[in-house]
Design a protein around this motif. Structure first.
Motif, mmCIF file in Angstrom:
data_model
loop_
_atom_site.group_PDB
_atom_site.id
_atom_site.type_symbol
_atom_site.label_atom_id
_atom_site.label_comp_id
_atom_site.label_asym_id
_atom_site.label_seq_id
_atom_site.Cartn_x
_atom_site.Cartn_y
_atom_site.Cartn_z
ATOM 1 N N ALA A 266 21.620 33.138 31.200
ATOM 2 C CA ALA A 266 21.455 32.309 30.002
ATOM 3 C C ALA A 266 22.807 31.735 29.609
ATOM 4 O O ALA A 266 23.677 32.444 29.101
ATOM 5 N N ALA A 267 22.969 30.443 29.848
ATOM 6 C CA ALA A 267 24.247 29.806 29.558
ATOM 7 C C ALA A 267 24.325 29.249 28.142
ATOM 8 O O ALA A 267 25.412 28.885 27.680
ATOM 9 N N ASP A 268 23.191 29.168 27.445
ATOM 10 C CA ASP A 268 23.203 28.661 26.074
ATOM 11 C C ASP A 268 22.141 29.393 25.260
ATOM 12 O O ASP A 268 21.375 30.221 25.776
ATOM 13 N N LEU A 269 22.080 29.080 23.957
ATOM 14 C CA LEU A 269 21.185 29.793 23.058
ATOM 15 C C LEU A 269 19.718 29.587 23.446
ATOM 16 O O LEU A 269 18.917 30.535 23.425
ATOM 17 N N LYS A 270 19.352 28.376 23.813
ATOM 18 C CA LYS A 270 17.972 28.110 24.180
ATOM 19 C C LYS A 270 17.573 28.918 25.407
ATOM 20 O O LYS A 270 16.486 29.515 25.470
ATOM 21 N N ALA A 271 18.465 28.945 26.402
ATOM 22 C CA ALA A 271 18.179 29.703 27.617
ATOM 23 C C ALA A 271 18.085 31.196 27.309
ATOM 24 O O ALA A 271 17.263 31.909 27.898
ATOM 25 N N LEU A 272 18.907 31.662 26.373
ATOM 26 C CA LEU A 272 18.868 33.075 25.993
ATOM 27 C C LEU A 272 17.543 33.407 25.307
ATOM 28 O O LEU A 272 16.938 34.453 25.575
ATOM 29 N N GLN A 273 17.083 32.509 24.441
ATOM 30 C CA GLN A 273 15.794 32.714 23.784
ATOM 31 C C GLN A 273 14.654 32.729 24.800
ATOM 32 O O GLN A 273 13.754 33.571 24.733
ATOM 33 N N GLU A 274 14.694 31.809 25.753
ATOM 34 C CA GLU A 274 13.662 31.757 26.784
ATOM 35 C C GLU A 274 13.698 33.001 27.660
ATOM 36 O O GLU A 274 12.652 33.481 28.118
ATOM 37 N N THR A 275 14.888 33.533 27.870
ATOM 38 C CA THR A 275 15.021 34.753 28.675
ATOM 39 C C THR A 275 14.279 35.913 28.028
ATOM 40 O O THR A 275 13.498 36.613 28.685
ATOM 41 N N TYR A 276 14.490 36.114 26.743
ATOM 42 C CA TYR A 276 13.841 37.238 26.059
ATOM 43 C C TYR A 276 12.341 36.989 25.869
ATOM 44 O O TYR A 276 11.553 37.944 25.824
ATOM 45 N N GLN A 277 11.933 35.717 25.776
ATOM 46 C CA GLN A 277 10.507 35.418 25.749
ATOM 47 C C GLN A 277 9.868 35.799 27.075
ATOM 48 O O GLN A 277 8.750 36.330 27.116
ATOM 49 N N ARG A 278 10.598 35.542 28.147
ATOM 50 C CA ARG A 278 10.090 35.890 29.480
ATOM 51 C C ARG A 278 9.999 37.415 29.648
ATOM 52 O O ARG A 278 9.010 37.929 30.190
ATOM 53 N N ILE A 279 10.989 38.125 29.162
ATOM 54 C CA ILE A 279 10.953 39.588 29.228
ATOM 55 C C ILE A 279 9.792 40.118 28.395
ATOM 56 O O ILE A 279 9.114 41.081 28.780
ATOM 57 N N ASP A 280 9.554 39.476 27.257
ATOM 58 C CA ASP A 280 8.446 39.883 26.388
ATOM 59 C C ASP A 280 7.114 39.737 27.113
ATOM 60 O O ASP A 280 6.195 40.542 26.948
ATOM 61 N N GLU A 281 7.003 38.702 27.943
ATOM 62 C CA GLU A 281 5.778 38.497 28.720
ATOM 63 C C GLU A 281 5.664 39.520 29.846
ATOM 64 O O GLU A 281 4.571 40.012 30.150
ATOM 65 N N LEU A 282 6.791 39.838 30.465
ATOM 66 C CA LEU A 282 6.778 40.800 31.564
ATOM 67 C C LEU A 282 6.527 42.225 31.077
ATOM 68 O O LEU A 282 5.940 43.045 31.787
ATOM 69 N N GLU A 283 6.990 42.529 29.880
ATOM 70 C CA GLU A 283 6.841 43.871 29.314
ATOM 71 C C GLU A 283 6.172 43.770 27.946
ATOM 72 O O GLU A 283 6.802 43.941 26.907
ATOM 73 N N PRO A 284 4.878 43.450 27.900
ATOM 74 C CA PRO A 284 4.188 43.329 26.603
ATOM 75 C C PRO A 284 4.169 44.661 25.874
ATOM 76 O O PRO A 284 4.244 45.733 26.491
ATOM 77 N N ALA A 285 4.082 44.592 24.542
ATOM 78 C CA ALA A 285 4.044 45.805 23.733
ATOM 79 C C ALA A 285 2.903 46.693 24.205
ATOM 80 O O ALA A 285 1.799 46.235 24.487
ATOM 81 N N SER A 286 3.173 47.970 24.302
ATOM 82 C CA SER A 286 2.210 48.911 24.872
ATOM 83 C C SER A 286 1.958 50.064 23.916
ATOM 84 O O SER A 286 2.878 50.547 23.252
ATOM 85 N N TYR A 287 0.702 50.503 23.852
ATOM 86 C CA TYR A 287 0.323 51.601 22.967
ATOM 87 C C TYR A 287 -0.514 52.618 23.744
ATOM 88 O O TYR A 287 -1.222 52.273 24.687
ATOM 89 N N ASP A 288 -0.426 53.851 23.336
ATOM 90 C CA ASP A 288 -1.335 54.902 23.784
ATOM 91 C C ASP A 288 -2.250 55.240 22.617
ATOM 92 O O ASP A 288 -1.772 55.544 21.521
ATOM 93 N N SER A 289 -3.560 55.157 22.840
ATOM 94 C CA SER A 289 -4.517 55.487 21.789
ATOM 95 C C SER A 289 -4.842 56.980 21.842
ATOM 96 O O SER A 289 -5.229 57.496 22.888
ATOM 97 N N LEU A 290 -4.676 57.642 20.732
ATOM 98 C CA LEU A 290 -4.997 59.054 20.616
ATOM 99 C C LEU A 290 -6.121 59.223 19.612
ATOM 100 O O LEU A 290 -6.232 58.471 18.644
ATOM 101 N N SER A 291 -6.964 60.192 19.845
ATOM 102 C CA SER A 291 -8.084 60.451 18.956
ATOM 103 C C SER A 291 -8.136 61.938 18.626
ATOM 104 O O SER A 291 -7.944 62.775 19.504
ATOM 105 N N TYR A 292 -8.378 62.242 17.374
ATOM 106 C CA TYR A 292 -8.537 63.638 16.977
ATOM 107 C C TYR A 292 -9.533 63.724 15.829
ATOM 108 O O TYR A 292 -9.812 62.737 15.151
#
Length: 328
Positions: A266-292
């Motif tokens: 990422a050579a500039d701010l826009k590229a840096l933002q796109e980089t983290y957007q891409r990482i967000d897509e590669l590693e989406p938020a993940s949850y484990d569902s527990l029941s009790y």
């Protein structure tokens, strides 16, 4: 739904029957009066004479109360439990460590912020990281800062506000002027080992090459692979820079590929933002569902009922017994 933790205790309900069957009634000896007309009294009373003993008869209400009291005690011993409806909760399924380079070269002002003003690399990185972590509700976040050495700035936490505050407090040269990239990866691995989460991700942001780590970056990447840590590398700054501040894109690519991650430049701010957007897509938020199902113990209720029965029955039986003696 009602359950009994110690259902086997209900076998004690048979105890009164066993006692009645196995143990004979208690007989009390009493003084007798010998009379010459004994047989005549027997004929008149219709009673069958017994040899020197009598059995005391209890009232019917006493027998019923005793039976109810015993049942209440056995019920308490069986430990009744009320099991509520299932409750589902979501638990963090990923530990995400961010390692941020704060060496001297990160103060270079070759980025432009949203207002069009020149800003340094670290400030631009902070701006993008704040946007990135805002959507990581399913992850525990950690923060490592590194320069001449690597330091843990924030252990894994769900507290976003504290994490962001510690990121803001990180300043250029706080950890020294050099770039200990390999040590930053090694420190991250050490903290991942203390985590029980199997989904482990490390994002390394740097603008230079390794200049003196105790552990070479590629060796650290091999260890990370063995520990199940995926590494994403983000190179910021000018790739044409030479000397100690030069970007070693080949090493950063190798680190990412070794662990199954991706390398970004990422050579500039826009590229840096796109980089983290891409990482967000590669590693989406993940949850484990527990029941009790919540469990509420109820054994105290039959105990309280037994105590109440005892308090009421004892004086009542005493009065009835006294009245019976008077009438007799």
């Amino acid at each position: 739904m009602l359950e009994f933790s110690e259902a086997w205790a209900f076998v004690f309900l048979l105890a009164p029957l066993l006692i009645r069957w196995l143990a004979p009634a208690h007989r009390e000896s009493s003084d007798s009066l010998q009379v010459p007309y004994f047989q005549r009294l027997v004929d008149l009373s219709g009673e069958t004479p017994r040899s020197g003993a009598s059995v005391r008869r209890r009232l019917v209400i006493q027998a019923v109360a005793s039976l109810i009291g015993w049942c209440l005690l056995v019920l308490a011993l069986a430990r009744p439990v009320w099991v509520g409806e299932p409750i589902k909760i979501e638990k963090t399924a990923r530990d995400l460590m961010l390692a941020v380079d704060i060496s001297g070269s990160m103060e270079a002002t070759d980025f432009v912020d949203a207002t069009g003003k020149q800003t340094d690399r670290l400030s631009a990185a902070k701006q993008v990281l704040k946007q990135f972590v805002a959507g990581r509700e399913g992850d525990r976040l950690g923060l490592i800062v590194f320069g001449s050495a690597a330091y843990l700035q924030a252990p894994f936490t769900d507290d976003r506000e504290t994490w962001l505050a510690l990121l803001d407090e990180s300043i250029v040269n706080m950890a020294g002027p050099s770039t200990a990239l390999g040590d930053a990866i090694g420190l991250s691995i050490a903290h991942f080992r203390e985590s029980k989460t199997k989904n482990r991700v490390l994002i390394v942001l740097t603008d230079g090459n390794d200049t003196g780590s105790k552990v070479p970056p590629l060796d650290a990447a091999q260890v990370a692979k063995a520990e199940g840590v995926t590494i994403y590398t983000v190179a910021v700054g000018d790739p044409e820079t030479v000397g100690e501040e030069a970007l070693d894109l080949e090493v950063l690519d190798s680190i990412a590929q070794t662990t199954g991650g991706v390398s970004f430049n990422a050579a500039d701010l826009k590229a840096l933002q796109e980089t983290y957007q891409r990482i967000d897509e590669l590693e989406p938020a993940s949850y484990d569902s527990l029941s009790y199902r919540p469990r509420t113990s109820l054994f105290h209720i039959p105990l309280m009922a037994f105590a109440l029965l005892y308090v009421i029955a004892m004086p009542l039986f005493s009065l009835l017994g006294h009245r019976k003696r008077r009438l007799s």
